[in-house]
Design an enzyme around this catalytic site. Structure first.
Site, PDB file in Angstrom:
ATOM      1  N   CYS A  90       1.013  -1.269   0.123  1.00 40.98           N
ATOM      2  CA  CYS A  90      -0.173   0.241   0.561  1.00 40.98           C
ATOM      3  C   CYS A  90       0.379   1.565  -0.335  1.00 40.98           C
ATOM      4  O   CYS A  90       1.084   2.053   0.788  1.00 40.98           O
ATOM      5  CB  CYS A  90      -0.626  -0.082   0.944  1.00 40.98           C
ATOM      6  SG  CYS A  90      -1.811  -1.778   0.980  1.00 40.98           S
ATOM      7  N   GLY A 132       6.509   6.951   0.795  1.00 40.57           N
ATOM      8  CA  GLY A 132       7.281   7.402   1.461  1.00 40.57           C
ATOM      9  C   GLY A 132       8.037   6.668   2.554  1.00 40.57           C
ATOM     10  O   GLY A 132       8.928   6.737   3.173  1.00 40.57           O
ATOM     11  N   LYS A 133       6.720   5.427   2.616  1.00 45.68           N
ATOM     12  CA  LYS A 133       8.143   4.196   3.151  1.00 45.68           C
ATOM     13  C   LYS A 133       8.459   3.425   2.003  1.00 45.68           C
ATOM     14  O   LYS A 133       9.590   3.556   2.946  1.00 45.68           O
ATOM     15  CB  LYS A 133       6.979   3.814   4.395  1.00 45.68           C
ATOM     16  CG  LYS A 133       6.177   4.429   5.278  1.00 45.68           C
ATOM     17  CD  LYS A 133       4.514   3.817   6.575  1.00 45.68           C
ATOM     18  CE  LYS A 133       4.394   4.496   7.044  1.00 45.68           C
ATOM     19  NZ  LYS A 133       2.900   4.852   6.141  1.00 45.68           N
ATOM     20  N   CYS A 148      -1.864   3.811  10.935  1.00 43.23           N
ATOM     21  CA  CYS A 148      -2.237   5.118  11.765  1.00 43.23           C
ATOM     22  C   CYS A 148      -3.038   4.967  12.021  1.00 43.23           C
ATOM     23  O   CYS A 148      -3.984   6.116  12.275  1.00 43.23           O
ATOM     24  CB  CYS A 148      -2.183   5.874  10.696  1.00 43.23           C
ATOM     25  SG  CYS A 148      -2.674   6.484   9.139  1.00 43.23           S
TER      26      CYS A 148
END
Length: 396
Positions: free
Chosen positions: A210, A215-216, A335
């Site tokens: 995903c 960013g990750k 999150c």
């Protein structure tokens, strides 16, 4: 604009944000930006003041208010100078009438608080709505944390994040030339901890299931020194298209992107089945851990929306498990501070997949608290966004 006109504008924007929250429409930042485009006469000081009013009211009010005025009256009750702006002047709000209704204050609606992980206590509320700092992550391909310290001496190291550097809220770090050069990314500490917890190494075959804007993915490329093959997937074309230019800027040359069609993910990932040494599943969720940055998310969550998130999470963690090679690892992350999205989701996965085991000891000392078979990070305890993560190992 006069101070009263700024306040009335904030009330009108709050009306639009509340309506959008109820209908599942555009986020608050997009609504604010559109409102400012429609008011080109507003100067930079006007915009800052209006934004301050809007977000102060959002943080104070626990659920979508009946009106922006009802939300703003909550602030006026605590600030006599603000209350004085309800003066009926041209372009300003009408005077406050006796007995006018106020929006309900607090962290969140009681039904939502009941869903929180048991580790969330009364002391967490203030931290969950406080303004978040700006966290940076040094890109190891081009820089390190010492470089960030030299670039931004007003900052400080993020505990337990080897590449992390923390700056005051709303610092304009992304305007620094070093950002355009790919030497650092803006990334909350929770995401940095999660990326490191994947325990990826050079030579690994990695799937970021995903990936979103990446960013990750970029953090994983940095941690593996651009020496691991990474497949970054998503079903959102607009978000995934952000990754290639970001990867080019960062010097991350071993990232492949793959747009997945909803409902066809298994077939489209058949070539990776049982092959990945590491899989990252940063699943879509309520976003309840990010209220510091997007406080209006408290206004958006409904039982139906939560159920959709839960179904997607179960599907994605199962899909990710099919990609993991024997003995490989899957990191599940959301999150969120809601137990059903975190510890309960992992409990159910382990029941569905005999032989898989939950790891421990993969977070820095003092970071996170054990929550079932995973760990919960919170603003009050860890100084970062709320996050649940669990690392799982496939049977050999």
């Amino acid at each position: 604009m006069t101070p009263a006109a700024r306040l009335q504008t904030a009330i009108e924007i709050l009306d639009a944000i509340a309506a959008s929250a109820r209908e599942g429409g555009a986020p608050a930042d997009a609504i604010f930006a559109e409102a400012m485009r429609a008011r080109r006469y507003a100067g930079s000081k006007d915009r800052r003041a209006i934004r301050g009013h809007v977000y102060d009211a959002i943080r104070a009010v626990r659920s979508a208010p009946a009106s922006g005025r009802a939300a703003m009256l909550v602030l006026a009750d605590a600030d006599s100078a603000l209350a004085a702006l309800f003066d009926g002047s041209a372009y300003g709000p009408q005077p406050i009438a006796p007995g006018e209704p106020r929006a309900e204050t607090g962290l969140a609606a009681a039904a939502l608080i009941d869903l929180f992980d048991p580790l969330i206590g009364e002391g967490d509320g203030e931290a969950m709505l406080a303004r978040a700092p700006l966290d940076l992550r040094a890109n190891r391909i081009k820089a390190n944390r010492d470089d960030l310290a030299a670039l931004f001496p007003e900052g400080e190291a993020i505990p337990g994040a080897a590449d992390g550097w923390r700056l005051p809220p709303e610092t304009a770090a992304a305007q620094h030339p070093a950002y355009a050069e790919g030497r650092f990314e803006v990334q909350d500490a929770a995401s940095q901890y999660a990326s490191a917890a994947l325990d990826a190494a050079r030579g690994d075959a990695i799937v970021d299931l995903c990936a979103g804007g990446g960013g990750k993915t970029l953090a994983i490329a940095s941690l593996t020194a651009n020496e691991a093959d990474i497949l970054a997937c998503d079903t959102n074309r607009a978000r995934l298209q952000q990754l290639p230019p970001r990867a080019e800027r960062a010097g991350a040359t071993r990232i492949e992107t793959r747009l997945l069609n909803p409902g066809q993910e298994n077939a489209m990932l058949a070539d990776w089945r049982g092959r990945a040494t590491r899989v990252f599943v940063d699943a879509p969720c309520s976003g309840s851990g990010t209220w510091r940055r997007s406080p209006e998310l408290r206004w958006r969550l409904t039982p139906a929306r939560l159920e959709r998130h839960l179904a997607d999470q179960a599907k994605l963690i199962d899909l990710g498990a099919d990609l993991v090679a024997p003995g490989g690892k899957l990191l599940y992350a959301v999150c969120s501070i809601i137990a059903r999205e975190g510890r309960a989701q992992v409990d159910e996965f382990l029941n569905r997949h005999p032989g898989w085991t939950a790891d421990s000891g993969y977070l820095p000392d003092g970071i996170g608290r054990a929550a079932g078979h995973g760990f919960l990070l919170t603003p009050a305890h860890d100084g970062c966004d709320g996050f649940f993560l669990a690392r799982l190992t496939a049977p050999c």
